[in-house]
Enzyme design. Structure first.
Site, short mmCIF file in Angstrom:
data_model
loop_
_atom_site.label_atom_id
_atom_site.label_comp_id
_atom_site.label_asym_id
_atom_site.label_seq_id
_atom_site.Cartn_x
_atom_site.Cartn_y
_atom_site.Cartn_z
N GLU A 1 -4.34 -9.47 -7.64
CA GLU A 1 -4.77 -8.14 -8.02
C GLU A 1 -4.94 -8.48 -9.59
O GLU A 1 -6.19 -6.98 -9.54
CB GLU A 1 -4.02 -7.46 -8.06
CG GLU A 1 -3.55 -7.13 -5.72
CD GLU A 1 -2.50 -8.39 -5.73
OE1 GLU A 1 -1.78 -8.42 -6.00
OE2 GLU A 1 -2.12 -8.35 -4.39
N GLU B 1 3.00 -10.95 -0.95
CA GLU B 1 3.94 -9.96 -0.75
C GLU B 1 4.70 -10.09 1.10
O GLU B 1 5.17 -9.08 1.21
CB GLU B 1 3.00 -8.67 -0.35
CG GLU B 1 2.37 -7.72 -2.36
CD GLU B 1 2.41 -7.12 -2.64
OE1 GLU B 1 0.48 -6.74 -1.70
OE2 GLU B 1 2.34 -6.63 -2.72
#
Ligand code: NAI
Length: 684
Positions: free
Chosen positions: A125, A105
Site C-alpha cells: 500500500e 490482511e
C-alpha cells in the site's frame, strides 16, 4: 458466471480455495463467495474448522485496485474479516503463494497461518501512498511487535516464507497443501482452540517503536502515508482495537483520495502503459537475445554490462587498450564484491555475475552478439568509426544500440548499411542502478527491433520508455529547460539557495543548483561550448563559475562552498557577488522573486516542453514523461511527475501562466499548441 472459489469438505475441515484468475484480487464478488462458504461451514456441525487457501502462484494479490476509483460494494473486506473473527470455529489459512495487501490482511483475520514454500507476504500500500486499511496495522504488531511490523508496512517489500516464519507470522512452513491439511486435521482433532490475532497483546513497548520509526520518517521527505503508518502502529500499543481499526479505516479512505495517493496510482498505471507502443503490435515476434556486447568500458559501459550480467545474459566488453579494459573489468568485479560484502548478493550470485562479463580489445569478439550497446566518447566521428566497424563484424539481425545522450542517432545509423537495426538505449547514471531506459527509435529503426529492445529493457530490470530523436531526447530536453529557467530566475533576483529550497520543500532530494554542483559544472560547460552560443539565454553565471575552476563538489566550490569536502554546500558570498555582477552587466534590476514564481516557472517550462515533445511525436504520451522523471531523475513518486502536477493544478491555469510568461519574459515561453488544446478541453 465467473468461478470464484472451490469448496471441499475433508474430514473435520471445510476448505475454501480462492479461484479468481489471474491473481485472486479481492473484488466484492470473491469476498461475497468466501463469506457465504464460511457461513455454510459454520452452520455444518460436522465441520470443526475452516481452511482458507489459494491456488497456484497466488493466495491473493489484494484489493481490486480498479475498485479504488469506481467505488466499492458490500461485503467490504473488513466485514468479511470481522465475520471470520466472530465465528465459533477456528479459521486456518494456508498461504500458498503471493499474499499482498488485502490478501495478507485476510490472513491476519484468521486464527493460524501456515505457509507453503512459495509464500510471499507484503503490504505494498505504501507504494500507492496508503497504509493497510483492513486491520493490517493493528494485527501485524500483535503478532510480531511494532518495529518489525513497521518495517513491513513502510517499505512495502515482500518477505518470503522463511523470513515470515522467523518473524513469527506463521506456525510452520509445510511442503504442500496436502501436508498442510494433514497437520491442520491433527491439530483440529486434538482440540485446536480459537485464537483470533486481534485478541493477542502487542509484545514489547511503545518506546521501541519511536526509535524504529525515526529513520523512515527522516527518509520519507514528509510523505503523509509514512507519518500515518507510524501513527497507526503506535495505536496498536495504546488504543482499544475496535477504535484503532475504525481510525485505520477512516485514514485509509482519507489517504486514498489524497493527492499523494492519486499521484502514485498515476505513476503505477503510467509505468504499465509506457510499455505499449502505438504502431507496434504487442504480438510482434521478438529477436532472440542471448548474448550482448558493450563497446567502451567507461562509467556507462561498465554499468550497462552489469545490467546484462544481473539478468543472466553473458556480455563481452570491448575497449581500445588492455589497460583500460582491465580497469573497467576490475570496477565491475569490485562492485559485485562490495554488494556481496554488504550482504546484498550471495557469494555464488556474485561469482556467477562476474563470470558472465568477459572482455576483449578486439571488436571481432562481438561477431556473434545478439545486441551491442555502444558507450564510447560522445563525439560523432568516434561513434561513426565504431558503428562502421560494428557493421563489418556483427552478424545479420544483431541490434546495434547507442547510449549517446546528445548526438543524432539517424546520423550514427548512416555509418552502417543496416539502419533498420540501429536504435538508442539511453541509460542513466549510475546505469546499473537507475531504473529508466529511454529507448530511442530512429527514422529507419525496424518495428521488431523496437519491440525487442523494449522487452530486453524490462528483462534487464529497467523501465523502458520509447522516445524519438531530438536534441536531448525527452528527459534531458525537459530538464535543461528546467535548469535554464532556474538560471534566468537567479539573474532576475533569486539566489541559488532559495531556488534549491523551493524544490527540496516540494519533494526533490536535491535542488537544481546542488545537482549541477554534484554532476560538475565543467560537464555542462563543455557541452555548451561544443554547441556554440546559446541565444538568447546563455548560462552566464554557470559559465563564469566553470571558467574560474569552480566545478562544484569535486573542487570544493561551485554554486555553493564545500568546506573540507562537505557534501552539503553552504551559501557562498562570492557567488552572490558574481550573480549581482551578471545581473548588472545584463541591465537587469534585481527584484524579490517569490517561491511560487520559482516553482511555477521552472515546472511550467518543463511542462510546456513536455507537451511540445508529445506534439512532435517524440514521446507517445504525457504520462511517459512522468515515468521518465520519477525513474531517471529521482523525482518523488508522491508528486506523480511534472506533467501530472500540471494536470492536477489545472491545465487552464498552467496555460494562462505560460501565455503571460510568453508576453512578459520571452520567446522561449511560446505555448505548445497541444497544451492549449488540452487546456481548452479541460477548461470547457
Ligand atoms: P567514459 O569516458 O567514462 O567512457 C568511454 C569509454 O569508451 C572510455 O573508457 C574509452 O576508452 C572508451 N572508448 C573510446 N573509444 C573507443 C573505441 N573506439 N573502442 C572501444 N572503446 C572506446 O564516458 P561515459 O560517461 O561512460 O559515456 C559514454 C557514453 O555514454 C557517451 O556517449 C555519453 O554521452 C553517454 N552517456 C553518459 C552518461 C553519463 O552520465 N556519464 C549518461 C548517459 C549517456
Amino acid at each position: 458466471m465467473e468461478k470464484l472459489i472451490d469448496t471441499e469438505i475433508r474430514g473435520p475441515l471445510g476448505i475454501i480455495r480462492m479461484q479468481r484468475p489471474p491473481v485472486n484480487a479481492l473484488g466484492y464478488a470473491l469476498r461475497g463467495a468466501i463469506s457465504d462458504a464460511h457461513r455454510a461451514f459454520e452452520a455444518d456441525p460436522a465441520i470443526k474448522a475452516t481452511v482458507l487457501t489459494g491456488d497456484g502462484k497466488f493466495f491473493s494479490a489484494g484489493a481490486d485496485i480498479t475498485e479504488f476509483d469506481t467505488g466499492r460494494k458490500k461485503p467490504y473486506l473488513t466485514d468479511l474479516i470481522a465475520q471470520l473473527e466472530e465465528g465459533s470455529k477456528p479459521v486456518v489459512v494456508i498461504i500458498n503463494g503471493i499474499a499482498y495487501g488485502g490478501g495478507f490482511e485476510l490472513s491476519l483475520g484468521c486464527d493460524y497461518i501456515y505457509l507453503l514454500p512459495g509464500a510471499k507476504l507484503a503490504f505494498p500500500e505504501i507504494n500507492l501512498g496508503n497504509i493497510p486499511g483492513a486491520g493490517g496495522t493493528q494485527k501485524l504488531p500483535r503478532l510480531i511487535g511494532g518495529p518489525k511490523a513497521l518495517d513491513i508496512i513502510l517499505t512495502g517489500k515482500p518477505i518470503g516464507a522463511e523470513k515470515a516464519l522467523e518473524l513469527g507470522i506463521a506456525e510452520a512452513i509445510v511442503a504442500d497443501e496436502d501436508d498442510a491439511l494433514g497437520v491442520i486435521t491433527a491439530a483440529v482433532n486434538a482440540g485446536l482452540p480459537r485464537r483470533p490475532i486481534r485478541d493477542l497483546t502487542v509484545p514489547g513497548s511503545a518506546d521501541e517503536l519511536e526509535a524504529a520509526a525515526e529513520p523512515y520518517l527522516r527518509k520519507s521527505r514528509g510523505a503523509l502515508a509514512v507519518r500515518k503508518g507510524v501513527e497507526a502502529v503506535g495505536m496498536a500499543y495504546s488504543v482499544p482495537i475496535d477504535e484503532a481499526l475504525q481510525w485505520e479505516r477512516d485514514t485509509f479512505q482519507e489517504l486514498n483520495v489524497s493527492s499523494e495517493a492519486r499521484a502514485q496510482r498515476h505513476i503505477f498505471f503510467a509505468e504499465r502503459s509506457a510499455r505499449k507502443i502505438e504502431d507496434v503490435p504487442a504480438d510482434t515476434p521478438l529477436r532472440q537475445m542471448d548474448s550482448a556486447g558493450i563497446v567502451g568500458a567507461g562509467t556507462m559501459g561498465t554499468g550497462i554490462a552489469m545490467c546484462f550480467a544481473n539478468a543472466g545474459i553473458p556480455v563481452c566488453v570491448i575497449e581500445q587498450e588492455q589497460e583500460r579494459l582491465d580497469q573497467g573489468l576490475a570496477r565491475i568485479r569490485q562492485t559485485y564484491e562490495s554488494m556481496r560484502d554488504k550482504g546484498r548478493l550471495s557469494t555464488e550470485a556474485a561469482e556467477e555475475r562476474i563470470a558472465l562479463v568477459t572482455g576483449s580489445v578486439d571488436l571481432a569478439a562481438l561477431a556473434d552478439a545478439d545486441i551491442v550497446v555502444e558507450a564510447v566518447f560522445e563525439a560523432m566521428d568516434v561513434k561513426h568509426d565504431v558503428f562502421s566497424r560494428l557493421d563489418a563484424v556483427c552478424k545479420a539481425g544483431a541490434i546495434l544500440a547507442t547510449n549517446t545522450s546528445t548526438l543524432d542517432i539517424n546520423k550514427i545509423a548512416e555509418a552502417t548499411d543496416r539502419p533498420q537495426d540501429v536504435i538508442g538505449m539511453h541509460f542513466f547514471s549510475p546505469a546499473h542502478i537507475m531504473k529508466l531506459l529511454e529507448v530511442v527509435r530512429a527514422d529507419k529503426t525496424e518495428k521488431d527491433a523496437i519491440a525487442t529492445t523494449m522487452a530486453l529493457g524490462q528483462r534487464i530490470g529497467k523501465i523502458p520508455v520509447l522516445v524519438g530523436v531530438c536534441d536531448g531526447f525527452a528527459g534531458n530536453r525537459m530538464f535543461i529547460n528546467f535548469n535554464r529557467e532556474a538560471q534566468i530566475l537567479i539573474e532576475e533576483g533569486a539566489l541559488p539557495w532559495q531556488v534549491d529550497k523551493v524544490f527540496t520543500d516540494w519533494g526533490l532530494a536535491m535542488g537544481p543548483l546542488s545537482v549541477m554542483d554534484l554532476a560538475g559544472l565543467d560537464v555542462g560547460y563543455r557541452i555548451r561550448q561544443a554547441r556554440g552560443p546559446q541565444t538568447p539565454y546563455p548560462f552566464t553565471t554557470a559559465d563564469r563559475l566553470a571558467e574560474a575552476g569552480k566545478y562544484g563538489q569535486k573542487t570544493g566550490s561551485g554554486w555553493y562552498l564545500y568546506p573540507e569536502g562537505a557534501r552539503r554546500g553552504v551559501p557562498d558570498p562570492d557567488v552572490e557577488k558574481l550573480i549581482e555582477e551578471v545581473s548588472r552587466e545584463k541591465g537587469i534590476t534585481r527584484r524579490a522573486v517569490s517561491d511560487e514564481e520559482i516553482l511555477h516557472r521552472c515546472l511550467w517550462q518543463m511542462v510546456n516542453t513536455g507537451y511540445q515533445i508529445v506534439e512532435e511525436g517524440i514521446a507517445q504520451r504525457t504520462s511517459d514523461l512522468d515515468v521518465i522523471f520519477v525513474n531517471g531523475y529521482g523525482w518523488p513518486r508522491m508528486r506523480g511527475g511534472p506533467m501530472f502536477y500540471a494536470q492536477e493544478t489545472g491545465l487552464a491555469r498552467v496555460a494562462a501562466d505560460i501565455a503571460r510568461y510568453h508576453e512578459e519574459i520571452g520567446p522561449h515561453w511560446k505555448p505548445s499548441a497541444l497544451l492549449l488544446e488540452k487546456a481548452k478541453a479541460a477548461g470547457a
